[in-house]
Structure formats: structure tokens, C-alpha cells
Write a protein that holds these residues in place. Sequence first.
Motif, short mmCIF file in Angstrom:
data_model
loop_
_atom_site.label_atom_id
_atom_site.label_comp_id
_atom_site.label_asym_id
_atom_site.label_seq_id
_atom_site.Cartn_x
_atom_site.Cartn_y
_atom_site.Cartn_z
N ASP A 23 38.25 -16.80 -30.35
CA ASP A 23 38.32 -15.50 -31.04
C ASP A 23 38.56 -14.38 -30.04
OD1 ASP A 23 37.96 -16.68 -33.49
OD2 ASP A 23 35.82 -16.19 -33.62
N LEU A 24 37.87 -14.44 -28.91
CA LEU A 24 38.06 -13.42 -27.87
C LEU A 24 39.48 -13.47 -27.34
CD1 LEU A 24 36.98 -11.24 -25.96
CD2 LEU A 24 36.10 -13.08 -24.49
N ALA A 25 39.99 -14.68 -27.11
CA ALA A 25 41.37 -14.82 -26.62
C ALA A 25 42.36 -14.21 -27.62
CB ALA A 25 41.68 -16.30 -26.38
N ASP A 26 42.15 -14.46 -28.91
CA ASP A 26 43.03 -13.89 -29.94
C ASP A 26 42.97 -12.36 -29.93
OD1 ASP A 26 43.92 -16.34 -30.81
OD2 ASP A 26 42.56 -16.44 -32.54
N ARG A 27 41.79 -11.81 -29.83
CA ARG A 27 41.64 -10.35 -29.84
C ARG A 27 42.33 -9.70 -28.65
NH1 ARG A 27 35.61 -8.59 -30.88
NH2 ARG A 27 36.49 -6.85 -32.02
N ILE A 28 42.33 -10.40 -27.53
CA ILE A 28 42.90 -9.83 -26.31
C ILE A 28 44.38 -10.16 -26.18
CG2 ILE A 28 42.76 -9.91 -23.78
CD1 ILE A 28 39.76 -10.34 -24.13
N GLY A 29 44.82 -11.20 -26.88
CA GLY A 29 46.23 -11.60 -26.82
C GLY A 29 46.51 -12.58 -25.70
N LEU A 30 45.54 -13.44 -25.42
CA LEU A 30 45.70 -14.48 -24.39
C LEU A 30 45.51 -15.85 -25.02
CD1 LEU A 30 43.45 -13.09 -21.50
CD2 LEU A 30 45.94 -13.04 -21.60
N THR A 31 45.95 -16.87 -24.31
CA THR A 31 45.59 -18.22 -24.72
C THR A 31 44.15 -18.47 -24.27
OG1 THR A 31 46.29 -19.24 -22.65
CG2 THR A 31 47.97 -19.02 -24.40
N ALA A 32 43.49 -19.40 -24.93
CA ALA A 32 42.11 -19.72 -24.57
C ALA A 32 42.02 -20.22 -23.13
CB ALA A 32 41.53 -20.75 -25.54
N SER A 33 43.01 -21.00 -22.68
CA SER A 33 42.97 -21.53 -21.31
C SER A 33 43.15 -20.41 -20.28
CB SER A 33 44.01 -22.63 -21.11
OG SER A 33 45.31 -22.13 -21.30
N ARG A 34 44.02 -19.46 -20.57
CA ARG A 34 44.21 -18.34 -19.63
C ARG A 34 42.95 -17.46 -19.59
NH1 ARG A 34 48.28 -13.39 -19.80
NH2 ARG A 34 47.91 -12.62 -17.70
N LEU A 35 42.36 -17.23 -20.75
CA LEU A 35 41.11 -16.47 -20.80
C LEU A 35 40.02 -17.20 -20.03
CD1 LEU A 35 39.28 -14.20 -21.76
CD2 LEU A 35 38.95 -15.48 -23.90
N SER A 36 39.95 -18.49 -20.22
CA SER A 36 38.93 -19.29 -19.51
C SER A 36 39.09 -19.16 -17.99
CB SER A 36 39.04 -20.75 -19.94
OG SER A 36 38.04 -21.51 -19.31
N ARG A 37 40.33 -19.19 -17.50
CA ARG A 37 40.57 -19.03 -16.06
C ARG A 37 40.14 -17.64 -15.59
NH1 ARG A 37 45.14 -21.98 -17.43
NH2 ARG A 37 46.48 -20.15 -17.49
N ARG A 38 40.41 -16.62 -16.39
CA ARG A 38 40.00 -15.25 -16.05
C ARG A 38 38.47 -15.14 -16.00
NH1 ARG A 38 43.05 -10.44 -14.92
NH2 ARG A 38 45.20 -11.10 -15.13
N LEU A 39 37.81 -15.75 -16.97
CA LEU A 39 36.35 -15.72 -16.98
C LEU A 39 35.77 -16.46 -15.78
CD1 LEU A 39 35.67 -16.26 -20.79
CD2 LEU A 39 35.45 -14.13 -19.48
N ASP A 40 36.37 -17.59 -15.42
CA ASP A 40 35.93 -18.32 -14.24
C ASP A 40 36.07 -17.47 -12.98
OD1 ASP A 40 35.32 -20.54 -15.75
OD2 ASP A 40 37.18 -21.62 -15.27
N LYS A 41 37.17 -16.72 -12.90
CA LYS A 41 37.40 -15.84 -11.75
C LYS A 41 36.35 -14.72 -11.71
CE LYS A 41 40.59 -12.42 -11.07
NZ LYS A 41 41.86 -11.78 -11.32
#
Length: 151
Positions: A23-41
Motif C-alpha cells: 500500500d505504501l509503495a502504491d501511494r508513493i508510486g514505487l514497486t514494493a521491491s524498490r520501496l523495500s530497498r529504500r527502506l533497507d537503505k
Amino acid sequence: MLDDLDRRILRHMQSDPDQSLPDLADRIGLTASRLSRRLDKLRASGILRGQRAVIDWRALGFEVEVSLRVTLDKTQTRAFDEFLAAARDIPEVIEIQTFLGRVDVRLSVIARDMAHYQVIYRSRILTLPHIADIETLMHVARIKSDERLPI
């Protein structure tokens, strides 16, 4: 440091911390995997320290909150270390802050009621080491309690 996308992610997380990763990825306009990498960073850099459960201690029957401002006997070289170590062991102490100035430490203490607080105060607080003075402030109301940052 943070770029605009990181700031947007953090703002959305602060506004709705319970939302799912997709849901967060959709709201921001990212894929879940790209969001996950950003969160890991963000976690690896220490900016995002994780998620936590915030429990309303009043809902668990704790009705009293007291702030204790403590001045320590600083003639003792280990006064701070010994006091803080002992204060950490009191389950009803939910926050410990240290200061520079006349007051050395502030403790936030919760209790079920005033009788329970008196037991905690007499049997645990007054037995803490190196206390020179204690000032008690009875908590009346929390006007603002917001951990959201202006990102």
C-alpha cells in the motif's frame, strides 16, 4: 543524506504507520521491491530505526504519571552510572532523561493509583543510590505528544 523520495517515504510512514508495504509503495508510486530497498537503505544509515508498538499504558490500568527531578550527590565519582543502572531496573520507570544544570536526571514513573505510586516511591525510588534531592511533579495532562518530524 535524504533525497526527495526518501523524505516522501518517511512522511507517508509517519502519517500512516500501519499501512502495508504494498500500500505504501502504491501511494508513493514505487514497486514494493524498490520501496523495500529504500527502506533497507534508510535502516542501514540509522535514519529509520524500525517500527514499534505503542501501548497506551492507561488502557492497561495505569492512571498516575509522575515526573521526578533528581539531583545526585556528585561528590561520588560513579553517582550517575550507579543511579542510572538502578533506575533502569524499575519497571514503572518508563523514561529516563539526563540534564546539565541543577537537576541531573528526570524520571517518568507510572502507577495504577496513588497508593501504588507511594509503594513504588518508598520501596524503589527512595532506595536509588546517590540521591541528594528529589522534586516531584504530578502529571496533569499531556497537551502535545507527537513524534512526527517535519520532513
